[in-house]
Design a protein around this motif. Structure first.
Motif, PDB file in Angstrom:
ATOM      1  N   HIS A 126      54.610  40.153  35.684  1.00 40.72           N
ATOM      2  CA  HIS A 126      55.050  39.880  34.305  1.00 40.72           C
ATOM      3  C   HIS A 126      53.871  39.871  33.335  1.00 40.72           C
ATOM      4  CE1 HIS A 126      54.049  35.980  36.202  1.00 40.72           C
ATOM      5  NE2 HIS A 126      53.500  35.701  35.031  1.00 40.72           N
TER       6      HIS A 126
ATOM      7  N   HIS B 190      53.036  37.578  29.804  1.00 40.37           N
ATOM      8  CA  HIS B 190      53.522  36.299  29.300  1.00 40.37           C
ATOM      9  C   HIS B 190      54.341  36.538  28.029  1.00 40.37           C
ATOM     10  CE1 HIS B 190      50.154  34.205  31.703  1.00 40.37           C
ATOM     11  NE2 HIS B 190      51.281  34.260  32.389  1.00 40.37           N
TER      12      HIS B 190
ATOM     13  N   GLU C 213      45.550  33.105  32.211  1.00 32.71           N
ATOM     14  CA  GLU C 213      45.922  32.337  33.409  1.00 32.71           C
ATOM     15  C   GLU C 213      44.805  32.451  34.439  1.00 32.71           C
ATOM     16  OE1 GLU C 213      49.821  33.369  34.738  1.00 32.71           O
ATOM     17  OE2 GLU C 213      49.796  31.985  36.435  1.00 32.71           O
TER      18      GLU C 213
ATOM     19  N   TYR D   9      44.258  32.575  38.649  1.00 32.77           N
ATOM     20  CA  TYR D   9      44.778  32.637  40.021  1.00 32.77           C
ATOM     21  C   TYR D   9      43.589  32.406  40.939  1.00 32.77           C
ATOM     22  CZ  TYR D   9      49.352  35.056  39.134  1.00 32.77           C
ATOM     23  OH  TYR D   9      50.630  35.406  38.750  1.00 32.77           O
TER      24      TYR D   9
ATOM     25  N   HIS E 256      50.455  40.839  35.375  1.00 33.34           N
ATOM     26  CA  HIS E 256      49.845  40.495  36.653  1.00 33.34           C
ATOM     27  C   HIS E 256      50.888  40.417  37.751  1.00 33.34           C
ATOM     28  CE1 HIS E 256      50.387  37.132  33.894  1.00 33.34           C
ATOM     29  NE2 HIS E 256      50.675  36.337  34.919  1.00 33.34           N
TER      30      HIS E 256
END
Ligand code: PA5
Ligand code: MN
Length: 185
Positions: free
Chosen positions: A88, A90, A97, A99, A136
Motif C-alpha cells: 500500500h 499511505h 514508516e 520496518y 511498500h
C-alpha cells in the motif's frame, strides 16, 4: 513516582496483551494481487498468507500518534511468486514508516509515485526507512516464516486501491531456487 504499564508484551515476533488486534490475511483475500490468478485459485482459500499483531494505543487518524505492529509471512508461493503482503501507499501520502527484520529472510519492495521500484533485503536486525509517498510490500523469499516489526503514524491510513489497480512495477519470483526481480510486462 507512579508507574504506568499498558500490559503489552512484545516477545520475539508476537504482541500480546489488552488492546492488541490480530488480523489474518488468507489466500482468498488476495484476489488480483499475484500474477498467476489460476495458481492462487488452486490453493486452499483458508490458507494463511500473513498475520499482523497491531497495537494502536490512540484512535486512527490521531495527529502525532504512533502505531506499532508485527507481521508474520508464511513461506510459500503462488505460481513462481513468493508469498507477500498486499502492499500500500499511505492514505495521507506524506507519512513515512519504519520496518525492521525480526526472523527469516525476505525482500522489501518500495515504489515511488513515478513507479520507480527499489528493493532492500530483510533479515533479522535489518532496519528499513520507508519514505513518504512510497508504496511498500514485503515478500518472504525463505523457507521459514518471515517476521518484521513496523512503526507508523496513527494518521497515515492505507491506500490499497492504487496497488490493487496497477500493482507494483516489479514482482519477486523464484527462478530455480533464487529470488529474481521480474519487471511488470
Ligand atoms: O503498517 C504497515 O505498513 C504494516 O503493518 C502492514 O500493514 C502489514 O505488513 C500488512 O501489509 P498490508 O497492510 O499491505 O496488507
Ligand atoms: Mn504502511
Amino acid at each position: 513516582m507512579t508507574e504506568h504499564s499498558a500490559g503489552i508484551r512484545f516477545l520475539e515476533d508476537t504482541l500480546a496483551g489488552p488492546q492488541i488486534e490480530h488480523k489474518k490475511t488468507l489466500i482468498a483475500d488476495l484476489e488480483g494481487i499475484f500474477k498467476d490468478e489460476n495458481a492462487r485459485e488452486l490453493l486452499p482459500p483458508e490458507m494463511v498468507v500473513y498475520e499482523v499483531d497491531a497495537y494502536q494505543p490512540v484512535r486512527g487518524g490521531t495527529q502525532g500518534g504512533l502505531f506499532f505492529g508485527i507481521t508474520r509471512i508464511q513461506p510459500g508461493q503462488v505460481g513462481n511468486e513468493y508469498f507477500m503482503t498486499r502492499g500500500h501507499f499511505h492514505a495521507l501520502a506524506d507519512r513515512g514508516e519504519f520496518y525492521w527484520g525480526i526472523k527469516g529472510i525476505g525482500t522489501l519492495i518500495l515504489m515511488d509515485r513515478n513507479r520507480n521500484a527499489r528493493f532492500e533485503q530483510m533479515q533479522p536486525g535489518s532496519l528499513h526507512y520507508i519514505p513518504a509517498h512510497t508504496a511498500h510490500r514485503v515478500a518472504n523469499t525463505g523457507k521459514d516464516i518471515l517476521s518484521f516489526g513496523a512503526c507508523w503514524p496513527a494518521d497515515a491510513g492505507y491506500d490499497y486501491e492504487e496497488i490493487e489497480a496497477n500493482g507494483f512495477s516489479a514482482r519477486l519470483i523464484n527462478e530455480g531456487g533464487t529470488p529474481k526481480l521480474e519487471p511488470l510486462q
